[in-house]
Every structure is written in C-alpha cells, then in structure tokens.
Design a protein around this motif. Structure first.
Motif, PDB file in Angstrom:
ATOM      1  N   PRO A   1       0.539  -0.930   0.138  1.00  0.00           N
ATOM      2  CA  PRO A   1      -0.095   0.334  -0.020  1.00  0.00           C
ATOM      3  C   PRO A   1       0.723   1.003   0.214  1.00  0.00           C
ATOM      4  CG  PRO A   1       0.338  -0.849   2.293  1.00  0.00           C
ATOM      5  CD  PRO A   1       0.051  -1.664   1.499  1.00  0.00           C
ATOM      6  N   PRO A   2       0.124   2.191  -0.892  1.00  0.00           N
ATOM      7  CA  PRO A   2       1.317   3.580  -0.570  1.00  0.00           C
ATOM      8  C   PRO A   2       1.999   4.239   0.548  1.00  0.00           C
ATOM      9  CG  PRO A   2      -0.980   3.187  -2.058  1.00  0.00           C
ATOM     10  CD  PRO A   2      -1.040   2.619  -1.032  1.00  0.00           C
ATOM     11  N   GLU A   3       0.994   3.518   1.356  1.00  0.00           N
ATOM     12  CA  GLU A   3       1.195   4.171   3.461  1.00  0.00           C
ATOM     13  C   GLU A   3       2.947   3.158   3.500  1.00  0.00           C
ATOM     14  OE1 GLU A   3      -2.590   1.604   3.891  1.00  0.00           O
ATOM     15  OE2 GLU A   3      -1.806   3.711   2.132  1.00  0.00           O
ATOM     16  N   GLY A   4       2.736   2.576   2.532  1.00  0.00           N
ATOM     17  CA  GLY A   4       3.669   1.618   2.991  1.00  0.00           C
ATOM     18  C   GLY A   4       5.530   1.623   2.173  1.00  0.00           C
ATOM     19  N   TYR A   5       5.117   2.083   1.336  1.00  0.00           N
ATOM     20  CA  TYR A   5       6.178   3.301   0.350  1.00  0.00           C
ATOM     21  C   TYR A   5       7.193   3.301   1.226  1.00  0.00           C
ATOM     22  CZ  TYR A   5       2.998   2.780  -3.924  1.00  0.00           C
ATOM     23  OH  TYR A   5       2.586   2.261  -5.091  1.00  0.00           O
ATOM     24  N   ASP A   6       7.401   4.659   2.517  1.00  0.00           N
ATOM     25  CA  ASP A   6       8.560   4.940   2.697  1.00  0.00           C
ATOM     26  C   ASP A   6       9.297   3.970   3.823  1.00  0.00           C
ATOM     27  OD1 ASP A   6       8.189   7.163   1.195  1.00  0.00           O
ATOM     28  OD2 ASP A   6       7.676   8.638   2.571  1.00  0.00           O
ATOM     29  N   GLU A   7       8.908   2.723   4.021  1.00  0.00           N
ATOM     30  CA  GLU A   7       9.342   1.920   4.783  1.00  0.00           C
ATOM     31  C   GLU A   7       9.918   0.981   3.855  1.00  0.00           C
ATOM     32  OE1 GLU A   7       7.449  -2.101   7.544  1.00  0.00           O
ATOM     33  OE2 GLU A   7       6.214  -0.809   6.497  1.00  0.00           O
ATOM     34  N   VAL A   8       9.060   0.641   2.733  1.00  0.00           N
ATOM     35  CA  VAL A   8      10.346  -0.312   1.880  1.00  0.00           C
ATOM     36  C   VAL A   8      11.197   0.855   1.240  1.00  0.00           C
ATOM     37  CG1 VAL A   8      10.577  -2.490  -0.021  1.00  0.00           C
ATOM     38  CG2 VAL A   8       8.144  -1.956   2.233  1.00  0.00           C
ATOM     39  N   PHE A   9      10.841   1.692   0.937  1.00  0.00           N
ATOM     40  CA  PHE A   9      11.881   2.557  -0.289  1.00  0.00           C
ATOM     41  C   PHE A   9      11.942   3.562  -0.018  1.00  0.00           C
ATOM     42  CE2 PHE A   9       9.386  -0.213  -2.432  1.00  0.00           C
ATOM     43  CZ  PHE A   9       9.542  -1.328  -3.207  1.00  0.00           C
ATOM     44  N   PRO A  10      12.729   4.069   1.548  1.00  0.00           N
ATOM     45  CA  PRO A  10      12.648   5.326   2.080  1.00  0.00           C
ATOM     46  C   PRO A  10      13.873   6.213   1.257  1.00  0.00           C
ATOM     47  CG  PRO A  10      14.682   3.320   3.106  1.00  0.00           C
ATOM     48  CD  PRO A  10      13.856   2.990   2.099  1.00  0.00           C
ATOM     49  N   PRO A  11      14.134   7.683   1.442  1.00  0.00           N
ATOM     50  CA  PRO A  11      14.154   8.790   0.821  1.00  0.00           C
ATOM     51  C   PRO A  11      15.926   7.963   1.433  1.00  0.00           C
ATOM     52  CG  PRO A  11      13.123   9.800   2.464  1.00  0.00           C
ATOM     53  CD  PRO A  11      12.154   7.688   2.167  1.00  0.00           C
ATOM     54  N   ARG A  12      16.871   9.204   0.659  1.00  0.00           N
ATOM     55  CA  ARG A  12      17.795   9.072   1.167  1.00  0.00           C
ATOM     56  C   ARG A  12      18.505  10.757   1.014  1.00  0.00           C
ATOM     57  NH1 ARG A  12      20.708   3.443   0.229  1.00  0.00           N
ATOM     58  NH2 ARG A  12      19.494   2.273   2.459  1.00  0.00           N
ATOM     59  N   PRO A  13      17.753  11.494   1.522  1.00  0.00           N
ATOM     60  CA  PRO A  13      17.668  12.778   1.345  1.00  0.00           C
ATOM     61  C   PRO A  13      19.485  13.400   1.853  1.00  0.00           C
ATOM     62  CG  PRO A  13      17.146  12.974   3.404  1.00  0.00           C
ATOM     63  CD  PRO A  13      16.552  11.797   2.578  1.00  0.00           C
ATOM     64  N   SER A  14      20.000  14.262   0.722  1.00  0.00           N
ATOM     65  CA  SER A  14      21.174  14.601   0.533  1.00  0.00           C
ATOM     66  C   SER A  14      21.453  15.659  -0.230  1.00  0.00           C
ATOM     67  CB  SER A  14      22.683  13.344   0.226  1.00  0.00           C
ATOM     68  OG  SER A  14      22.458  13.158  -0.550  1.00  0.00           O
ATOM     69  N   THR A  15      23.152  16.690   0.064  1.00  0.00           N
ATOM     70  CA  THR A  15      22.825  17.837  -1.236  1.00  0.00           C
ATOM     71  C   THR A  15      22.690  17.214  -2.317  1.00  0.00           C
ATOM     72  OG1 THR A  15      25.298  17.533  -0.742  1.00  0.00           O
ATOM     73  CG2 THR A  15      24.628  18.726   0.988  1.00  0.00           C
ATOM     74  N   SER A  16      22.922  16.073  -2.659  1.00  0.00           N
ATOM     75  CA  SER A  16      23.255  15.653  -4.190  1.00  0.00           C
ATOM     76  C   SER A  16      22.284  15.573  -4.802  1.00  0.00           C
ATOM     77  CB  SER A  16      24.305  13.974  -4.500  1.00  0.00           C
ATOM     78  OG  SER A  16      23.703  13.251  -3.652  1.00  0.00           O
TER      79      SER A  16
END
Length: 284
Positions: free
Chosen positions: A240-255
């Motif tokens: 489900p969309p609410e589980g996206y960030d658990e499996v596919f978390p963002p890795r924010p950085s300056t890049s």
C-alpha cells in the motif's frame, strides 16, 4: 494464472544492471520511481552535461565503426558536430561553445589512437550470471592488448566530466569490475584490467583486478540485488502507498539537487538546492 510457489524453492535470478544496483544504494525512493512505479513520475528537464557525454560517446563509437581509411581526426570532429545533442543548455550560445569544447576533446583523444588497433567491441553489451543474479551492461570499448605475458582484455570507459579522477575511481567501481567479469566470460578469456579515459585531461586511470577483487565486487552486487529483490517482491505483492517509505525510504543529501525526480520528493527538496540543467557543465 499466477504461478504457484513451493517452500524451499530457490528465488528466481534477479535481473539487473550496475546502474540499477547503484540507484538502490543512492536512494531507494529514486529506485522505486525509476524502476517500479508505472507510470513513473515525470522527470525534470534534460541535463546539459548528459547531452555532452552522450554526444562524445556516440561520436567515438561512430568513429570506430568507420572504414579504416576514414578514421581520421577530422572525421571524429565531424561525427561530433553531426550528432550533437542540443538539450539542457541555457541558450544556443552555451550549446555552441560546449560543442566546440567537445570537438576539441574528441579530436585530441582520437589523435592519440591507432586507427588500425581494432577493438573487440564498441558499445558492446555483456552479461553474466550467478546463482543469484543475471547482470548485464554496455561497455564503451573492449580492447585486446598485446603484453609481454600475452594478450590482455581491457574494459575502457570514457569520462567527459571536469571532475578530477584518480586510480581509486577505477579500482572501486563495481560497474567496471562486473563488466570485466562479464567480458571475460563472454570472450572466454580472463579480463582483469579496467581503464577510465578522462577526455578533458587526456589521463588514463587504470586498475588491474585479481580474481579475489572481482569476486568481492560480484559478491557486493549480489548482496545489493538481494535487497532489491525483496523490495521488488513487496511492491509486486501490493504494497500500500502508506508503506512505500518503509520499503523505499528517501536518502536526502546535497546531491538531491541533481535528481530527476526532485520535484516529487519533499525530503530531497528540503536537503538540496535545485540545480539548473546546465550547472553540471561548470563542475571542476
């Protein structure tokens, strides 16, 4: 009908490229956007530095495909001009100036080549598999060099960015190691040497692998692929969309400023300044 599975059956081979594996390492959210979401989110505008790189690669590939008598320095420049990709630049003036710089790079590089030294492959796709992955990729050039100990296969990768490279870039490149392994298996000859040819400076950054170092890179690729396969399966099983960030978390950085999907990522936009399409041309 859905194929039934049986407990204890081995997982099917995970098909991938080095780029796909690297995308997962960089940012699982970008991986999802790129490879799993259908349709994928719209990308941002094209990058000028990608246009430069593709134009140079195409010109060099085209030069090797010419008949031997036509492989001249001028011919390389003409191929660059004819195939110039005019996307991502600030304006026509910037595009023209960059094309002129690219022509100088291509002609200078070709001037140091022996036109008769025929590569084994140009823009050649190679592939290999283990009991876990089926990996493939495209090599800019595959050479066969005569050395005192015999002939040697060499994987050559062209680089057009202004960023200064070191031998460590060649040594640590998982993609280049996989290409060497795959090329060796396709040609049925060992391939250990990988080279980055940096056209802006004319430098060649080389590394000669061992069986052990190639095996370590391949093992790392298998480990990454295992993570990808698990995530892919969860997506296919109806995550489900609410589980996206658990499996596919963002890795924010300056890049994140260079990401094609920045406008769809709140975390990335908060972590980085959005880069203009032509900003990559001025990197040192």
């Amino acid at each position: 009908m859905e194929q039934l599975g049986f407990e204890g059956m081995p997982r099917r081979l995970y098909s991938c490229t080095p780029t796909r594996l690297a995308t997962w390492l960089d940012c699982p959210r970008r991986y999802r956007y790129s490879y799993l979401d259908r349709p994928p989110p719209p990308k941002g505008p094209p990058w000028a530095h990608n246009s430069l790189g593709a134009s140079v690669h195409n010109a060099l590939a085209g030069w090797w495909r010419l008949p031997l008598a036509q492989r001249t320095v001028a011919a390389a420049g003409t191929l660059l001009d004819r195939g110039w990709i005019d996307e991502g630049f600030a304006d026509e003036t910037q595009s023209v100036r960059t094309r002129e710089r690219a022509r100088v790079m291509v002609e200078g590089y070709v001037a140091g080549l022996d036109p008769a030294d025929e590569p084994l492959g140009v823009e050649r796709t190679v592939a290999t598999r283990t009991d876990k992955i089926a990996v493939s990729g495209r090599i800019d050039r595959l050479d066969s060099r005569t050395e005192p100990h015999g002939t040697e296969l060499v994987v050559v990768d062209y680089k057009t960015g202004r960023h200064v490279l070191t031998t460590d870039d060649a040594r640590s490149s998982m993609a280049m190691a996989i290409y060497a392994l795959a090329a060796g298996r396709v040609m049925r000859r060992p391939c250990y040497r990988v080279e980055l040819h940096h056209l802006p400076t004319g430098e060649v950054l080389a590394w000669s692998h061992s069986d052990d170092s190639l095996a370590r890179h391949l093992g790392r690729a298998e480990d990454i692929a295992e993570e990808c396969a698990v995530a892919d399966e969860r997506m296919r099983d109806g995550l489900p969309p609410e589980g996206y960030d658990e499996v596919f978390p963002p890795r924010p950085s300056t890049s994140c400023g260079w990401c094609d999907y920045l406008r769809h990522c709140t975390e990335g936009a908060a972590a980085a300044v959005r880069r203009r399409p032509w900003d990559g041309l001025s990197l040192d």
